[in-house]
Design a protein around this motif. Structure first.
Motif, PDB file in Angstrom:
ATOM      1  N   PHE A  36      71.872  76.510  41.091  1.00  0.00           N
ATOM      2  CA  PHE A  36      70.808  75.619  40.657  1.00  0.00           C
ATOM      3  C   PHE A  36      71.385  74.202  40.618  1.00  0.00           C
ATOM      4  O   PHE A  36      72.506  74.001  40.126  1.00  0.00           O
ATOM      5  CB  PHE A  36      70.307  76.004  39.256  1.00  0.00           C
ATOM      6  CG  PHE A  36      69.593  77.322  39.215  1.00  0.00           C
ATOM      7  CD1 PHE A  36      68.232  77.394  39.470  1.00  0.00           C
ATOM      8  CD2 PHE A  36      70.273  78.503  38.922  1.00  0.00           C
ATOM      9  CE1 PHE A  36      67.562  78.609  39.432  1.00  0.00           C
ATOM     10  CE2 PHE A  36      69.622  79.720  38.884  1.00  0.00           C
ATOM     11  CZ  PHE A  36      68.261  79.771  39.137  1.00  0.00           C
ATOM     12  N   SER A  49      75.459  78.114  38.463  1.00  0.00           N
ATOM     13  CA  SER A  49      74.977  79.334  39.101  1.00  0.00           C
ATOM     14  C   SER A  49      73.905  80.033  38.282  1.00  0.00           C
ATOM     15  O   SER A  49      73.298  80.988  38.749  1.00  0.00           O
ATOM     16  CB  SER A  49      76.146  80.286  39.355  1.00  0.00           C
ATOM     17  OG  SER A  49      76.795  80.585  38.136  1.00  0.00           O
ATOM     18  N   ASP A  50      73.701  79.558  37.059  1.00  0.00           N
ATOM     19  CA  ASP A  50      72.762  80.199  36.140  1.00  0.00           C
ATOM     20  C   ASP A  50      71.847  79.127  35.550  1.00  0.00           C
ATOM     21  O   ASP A  50      72.307  78.031  35.220  1.00  0.00           O
ATOM     22  CB  ASP A  50      73.570  80.894  35.039  1.00  0.00           C
ATOM     23  CG  ASP A  50      72.690  81.579  34.028  1.00  0.00           C
ATOM     24  OD1 ASP A  50      72.382  80.950  33.002  1.00  0.00           O
ATOM     25  OD2 ASP A  50      72.313  82.732  34.281  1.00  0.00           O
ATOM     26  N   LEU A  51      70.577  79.461  35.407  1.00  0.00           N
ATOM     27  CA  LEU A  51      69.628  78.477  34.885  1.00  0.00           C
ATOM     28  C   LEU A  51      69.962  78.077  33.450  1.00  0.00           C
ATOM     29  O   LEU A  51      69.809  76.914  33.061  1.00  0.00           O
ATOM     30  CB  LEU A  51      68.209  79.052  34.974  1.00  0.00           C
ATOM     31  CG  LEU A  51      67.040  78.102  34.718  1.00  0.00           C
ATOM     32  CD1 LEU A  51      67.076  76.869  35.629  1.00  0.00           C
ATOM     33  CD2 LEU A  51      65.714  78.839  34.886  1.00  0.00           C
ATOM     34  N   ASP A  52      70.421  79.040  32.670  1.00  0.00           N
ATOM     35  CA  ASP A  52      70.845  78.742  31.295  1.00  0.00           C
ATOM     36  C   ASP A  52      71.927  77.669  31.271  1.00  0.00           C
ATOM     37  O   ASP A  52      71.848  76.701  30.508  1.00  0.00           O
ATOM     38  CB  ASP A  52      71.423  80.009  30.639  1.00  0.00           C
ATOM     39  CG  ASP A  52      70.400  80.742  29.811  1.00  0.00           C
ATOM     40  OD1 ASP A  52      69.795  80.103  28.949  1.00  0.00           O
ATOM     41  OD2 ASP A  52      70.224  81.943  30.042  1.00  0.00           O
ATOM     42  N   VAL A  55      70.573  74.178  32.345  1.00  0.00           N
ATOM     43  CA  VAL A  55      69.786  73.499  31.313  1.00  0.00           C
ATOM     44  C   VAL A  55      70.696  72.991  30.196  1.00  0.00           C
ATOM     45  O   VAL A  55      70.514  71.875  29.683  1.00  0.00           O
ATOM     46  CB  VAL A  55      68.698  74.445  30.764  1.00  0.00           C
ATOM     47  CG1 VAL A  55      68.052  73.862  29.513  1.00  0.00           C
ATOM     48  CG2 VAL A  55      67.649  74.710  31.836  1.00  0.00           C
TER      49      VAL A  55
ATOM     50  N   LEU B  59      64.000  77.722  27.482  1.00  0.00           N
ATOM     51  CA  LEU B  59      64.483  79.063  27.816  1.00  0.00           C
ATOM     52  C   LEU B  59      64.414  79.977  26.596  1.00  0.00           C
ATOM     53  O   LEU B  59      64.167  81.168  26.725  1.00  0.00           O
ATOM     54  CB  LEU B  59      65.908  78.979  28.356  1.00  0.00           C
ATOM     55  CG  LEU B  59      66.034  78.276  29.718  1.00  0.00           C
ATOM     56  CD1 LEU B  59      67.508  78.127  30.097  1.00  0.00           C
ATOM     57  CD2 LEU B  59      65.283  79.040  30.800  1.00  0.00           C
ATOM     58  N   ARG B  63      62.342  83.700  26.167  1.00  0.00           N
ATOM     59  CA  ARG B  63      62.973  84.969  25.774  1.00  0.00           C
ATOM     60  C   ARG B  63      62.284  85.600  24.561  1.00  0.00           C
ATOM     61  O   ARG B  63      62.570  86.742  24.217  1.00  0.00           O
ATOM     62  CB  ARG B  63      64.441  84.733  25.389  1.00  0.00           C
ATOM     63  CG  ARG B  63      65.364  84.428  26.507  1.00  0.00           C
ATOM     64  CD  ARG B  63      66.806  84.501  26.001  1.00  0.00           C
ATOM     65  NE  ARG B  63      67.741  84.191  27.054  1.00  0.00           N
ATOM     66  CZ  ARG B  63      68.182  82.969  27.308  1.00  0.00           C
ATOM     67  NH1 ARG B  63      67.790  81.958  26.571  1.00  0.00           N
ATOM     68  NH2 ARG B  63      69.030  82.762  28.297  1.00  0.00           N
ATOM     69  N   GLN B 116      65.068  84.376  37.732  1.00  0.00           N
ATOM     70  CA  GLN B 116      65.275  82.925  37.658  1.00  0.00           C
ATOM     71  C   GLN B 116      65.032  82.236  38.991  1.00  0.00           C
ATOM     72  O   GLN B 116      64.708  81.061  39.029  1.00  0.00           O
ATOM     73  CB  GLN B 116      66.698  82.630  37.188  1.00  0.00           C
ATOM     74  CG  GLN B 116      66.992  83.127  35.794  1.00  0.00           C
ATOM     75  CD  GLN B 116      68.398  82.749  35.332  1.00  0.00           C
ATOM     76  OE1 GLN B 116      69.093  81.960  35.964  1.00  0.00           O
ATOM     77  NE2 GLN B 116      68.816  83.325  34.223  1.00  0.00           N
ATOM     78  N   ARG B 117      65.219  82.965  40.079  1.00  0.00           N
ATOM     79  CA  ARG B 117      65.136  82.345  41.400  1.00  0.00           C
ATOM     80  C   ARG B 117      63.824  82.649  42.112  1.00  0.00           C
ATOM     81  O   ARG B 117      63.636  82.222  43.258  1.00  0.00           O
ATOM     82  CB  ARG B 117      66.294  82.844  42.271  1.00  0.00           C
ATOM     83  CG  ARG B 117      67.643  82.631  41.630  1.00  0.00           C
ATOM     84  CD  ARG B 117      68.747  83.328  42.388  1.00  0.00           C
ATOM     85  NE  ARG B 117      70.035  83.177  41.711  1.00  0.00           N
ATOM     86  CZ  ARG B 117      71.175  83.656  42.182  1.00  0.00           C
ATOM     87  NH1 ARG B 117      71.192  84.318  43.322  1.00  0.00           N
ATOM     88  NH2 ARG B 117      72.288  83.479  41.505  1.00  0.00           N
TER      89      ARG B 117
END
Lengths: 83, 146
Positions: A36, A49-52, A55, B59, B63, B116-117
């Motif tokens: 991302f 590599s992770d949206l978390d 952000v 996010l 969840r 997510q993608r």
């Protein structure tokens, strides 16, 4: 019913954003494959590599993921999806 | 007529840009979402990347099922998935600039490692209103009202 609506981003801005990502896809794919990427004013500011993680990095810079940057997932895949 | 597009970097999928108002998430504001046109989807879905970058949902909220009035578990080729159901209004912009609106629901995906993608999906709840032409060789998509 036809009404006057101006979304954020506008339809024109949305197309321009898409064109930006398309124009830079090959470059970003070499630098940030399967990640991302967040862009601000045409420059990559963070990638993850992770949206978390992405952000969290954006917020660490005191920026808002919706209003201050645009985000895309950069992949070299052929777009294979089974939905 | 509403024109969609094929993204050369996301072949071979057709997309269309739609304005969306989700009172539970955007208040009175409208946001634009690029939806993948999916005739196999029963409902229009918002997936996490768009929830974050366009709608501004955190996010943490994605969840937290308790943060939403209604949640459903549905099945797909990827297995079971949880979606939060919210009222929404959709605005489709025609060639002449007018925006035609449709009221309905949007299914907002609970955040998971596997979604997510995934692009957001324009499902049959909205596609049923249109005549759709997909020209694969020319990479063109149009929606028209009957």
């Amino acid at each position: 019913m036809a009404v006057f609506i101006v979304p954020e981003p506008t339809f024109e801005e949305s197309a321009a954003i898409r064109n930006f990502w398309t124009a830079h896809h090959r470059e970003f794919l070499e630098r940030y494959p399967e990640q991302f990427v967040a862009v601000r004013e045409g420059e990559v500011i963070v990638a993850a590599s992770d949206l978390d993680d992405l952000v969290a990095k954006i917020r660490h810079l005191r920026l808002d993921p919706r209003t201050d940057v645009d985000i895309e997932f950069i992949t070299g895949g052929t777009g294979s999806l089974l939905l | 007529m509403i024109r969609g597009f094929f993204d050369p970097e996301r072949p071979p999928h057709p997309f269309v840009t739609v304005a969306v108002n989700i009172p539970a998430a955007t208040g009175e504001e409208w946001v634009s979402i690029e939806f993948l046109v999916d005739t196999g989807a029963s409902h229009t879905c918002l997936h996490p990347l768009d929830s974050v970058r366009r709608v501004g949902i955190s996010l943490g909220r994605l969840r937290d099922a308790s943060a939403w009035p209604r949640a459903i578990v549905t099945g797909g080729v990827g297995g079971a998935a949880t979606y939060f159901v919210c009222e929404a209004t959709y605005g489709f912009r025609h060639d002449d600039g007018e925006v035609e609106t449709f009221a309905g629901d949007i299914w907002i995906a609970e955040l998971s490692a596997g979604n997510q993608r995934i692009p957001s999906l324009l499902g049959w709840d909205l596609l049923k209103h249109f005549l759709m032409d997909v020209d694969g060789p020319a990479q063109e998509l149009t929606l028209r009202r009957p």
